[in-house]
Enzyme design. Structure first.
Site, PDB file in Angstrom:
ATOM      1  N   SER A 154       0.815  -1.220   0.000  1.00  0.00           N
ATOM      2  CA  SER A 154       0.000   0.000   0.000  1.00  0.00           C
ATOM      3  C   SER A 154       0.847   1.267   0.000  1.00  0.00           C
ATOM      4  O   SER A 154       0.305   2.372  -0.066  1.00  0.00           O
ATOM      5  CB  SER A 154      -1.003   0.041   1.163  1.00  0.00           C
ATOM      6  OG  SER A 154      -0.384   0.425   2.377  1.00  0.00           O
ATOM      7  N   HIS A 191       6.947  27.693  11.742  1.00  0.00           N
ATOM      8  CA  HIS A 191       6.070  26.647  12.271  1.00  0.00           C
ATOM      9  C   HIS A 191       6.519  25.320  11.683  1.00  0.00           C
ATOM     10  O   HIS A 191       6.803  25.234  10.484  1.00  0.00           O
ATOM     11  CB  HIS A 191       4.604  26.883  11.907  1.00  0.00           C
ATOM     12  CG  HIS A 191       3.713  25.717  12.220  1.00  0.00           C
ATOM     13  ND1 HIS A 191       3.219  25.479  13.487  1.00  0.00           N
ATOM     14  CD2 HIS A 191       3.253  24.701  11.434  1.00  0.00           C
ATOM     15  CE1 HIS A 191       2.479  24.372  13.469  1.00  0.00           C
ATOM     16  NE2 HIS A 191       2.491  23.875  12.233  1.00  0.00           N
ATOM     17  N   SER A 193       5.471  21.039  11.915  1.00  0.00           N
ATOM     18  CA  SER A 193       4.575  20.013  12.435  1.00  0.00           C
ATOM     19  C   SER A 193       4.563  18.844  11.483  1.00  0.00           C
ATOM     20  O   SER A 193       5.019  18.952  10.340  1.00  0.00           O
ATOM     21  CB  SER A 193       3.155  20.566  12.634  1.00  0.00           C
ATOM     22  OG  SER A 193       2.606  20.990  11.400  1.00  0.00           O
ATOM     23  N   SER A 201       1.740  13.076  17.390  1.00  0.00           N
ATOM     24  CA  SER A 201       1.623  14.472  16.989  1.00  0.00           C
ATOM     25  C   SER A 201       2.832  15.274  17.472  1.00  0.00           C
ATOM     26  O   SER A 201       3.220  15.195  18.638  1.00  0.00           O
ATOM     27  CB  SER A 201       0.332  15.073  17.558  1.00  0.00           C
ATOM     28  OG  SER A 201       0.275  16.462  17.293  1.00  0.00           O
ATOM     29  N   ASP A 236       2.684  19.277  22.635  1.00  0.00           N
ATOM     30  CA  ASP A 236       2.775  17.858  22.303  1.00  0.00           C
ATOM     31  C   ASP A 236       4.135  17.265  22.651  1.00  0.00           C
ATOM     32  O   ASP A 236       4.259  16.057  22.836  1.00  0.00           O
ATOM     33  CB  ASP A 236       2.538  17.651  20.801  1.00  0.00           C
ATOM     34  CG  ASP A 236       1.152  18.086  20.383  1.00  0.00           C
ATOM     35  OD1 ASP A 236       0.201  17.875  21.154  1.00  0.00           O
ATOM     36  OD2 ASP A 236       1.016  18.646  19.279  1.00  0.00           O
TER      37      ASP A 236
END
Length: 323
Positions: A154, A191, A193, A201, A236
């Site tokens: 996949s 930023h 992430s 996260s 986080d």
């Protein structure tokens, strides 16, 4: 000048592939030359125009540094709305081996291959210039680095790191030593992430200041980040800076269309116990692309696995390098 955190896995996968594929569309020679730029920093404009007349004297003016030549070329291209300026290196590595696949499997409960594809897209967009000084500029940048388990069933994306920035830079061309020039100073907000949820996260926001120096065929960048505080319930990863660090030293050397780069992060803050070292080499393989070898070792290889020490080696092609 013209003024100009969770995603569904399918969106990330196919959106990233389409965006990267756009870079592989053949382009004209002039377009290819315009993309062969970038030292991971914004354009900063200078009033000094490039010399157009040939100096025939034996002791003519010194040739501009490789970094200054790139700045001057970007200045020429910045007004063209049809051109995207590179920010950091843009590359695709179909074979990238990393030693942390067992840690990744344990954290996610899925099987991963130690060899994956890795690619980075990094662009910058001019917003305005001459805001406070004749030689300044404001830019928005976007960098995306993806780790694609293309050889697994996949073909899932293991992780994608998103990093937009807003950067303000001033061209200085200040001679610190006889052969060392402070070419520019930049400040900005960043930023970073990984668009994942739950325990995987990762995100943080930082201010930064950087100095860009040059000496002949060498380019040097010294950067310091300052983390923007978050409340305990929103943070986080409170210890992220202990592994990724807040300082970065980058160097690049170019000769005969070969570019060798060196990057060190978090070595000083961690007393050389949790640093991250990266070396890359790009070399000509044709008129359009360059071969690209990347080696990386230490902590912070990706955001999800930031507290794991990982060794990585990748081989592929680059569209542009940092000089």
């Amino acid at each position: 000048m013209t003024k100009p955190r969770d995603f569904r896995s399918a969106t990330i996968k196919y959106g990233s592939v389409l965006l990267y594929a756009a870079f592989l569309i053949p382009v004209s020679d002039s377009r290819a030359q315009s993309l062969d730029l970038a030292f991971a920093q914004p354009v900063v404009f200078s009033d000094q125009e490039k010399e157009t007349e040939t100096d025939t004297s034996e002791t003519g003016p010194a040739e501009p540094s490789a970094l200054r030549q790139r700045f001057d070329e970007e200045r020429r291209l910045a007004d063209n709305p049809l051109i995207f300026l590179p920010y950091r290196a843009n590359f695709f590595l179909p074979a990238s081996y990393y030693s942390g696949h067992e840690a990744s499997e344990a954290a996610r409960g899925v099987d991963y291959s130690p060899t994956e594809a890795q690619f980075q897209i990094s662009l910058k967009f001019p917003i305005d210039d001459q805001l406070f000084f004749p030689n300044d500029a404001l830019f928005a940048t976007y960098t995306q680095e993806s780790y694609w388990q293309v050889y697994e069933k996949s073909s899932p994306f293991r992780e994608t790191i998103y990093e937009p920035e807003l950067v303000y830079g001033v061209s200085t061309e200040y001679d610190l030593l006889k052969e060392l020039t402070l070419e520019a100073v930049t400040i900005g907000v960043n930023h970073q992430s990984n668009g994942q949820g739950g325990e995987l996260s990762r995100s943080w926001n930082r201010f930064f200041v950087a100095g860009l120096l040059a000496s002949g065929d060498w380019g040097i960048s010294v950067k310091r980040w300052f983390r923007i505080p978050e409340s305990a319930e929103d943070d986080d990863n409170p210890d992220l800076e202990d592994y990724v660090g807040l300082t970065e030293l980058s160097m690049a050397y170019t000769k005969s269309n070969h570019v060798l780069t060196f990057r060190s992060r978090n070595h000083l803050e961690s007393d050389f116990t949790r640093g991250n070292l990266q070396v890359s080499w790009s070399f000509p393989i044709g008129e359009r692309y360059k071969g690209y070898v990347l080696l990386r070792t230490g902590y912070g290889d990706t955001l999800a696995d930031y507290n794991e020490k990982i060794h990585r080696i990748g081989l592929g092609i680059s569209i542009n390098d940092v000089l």
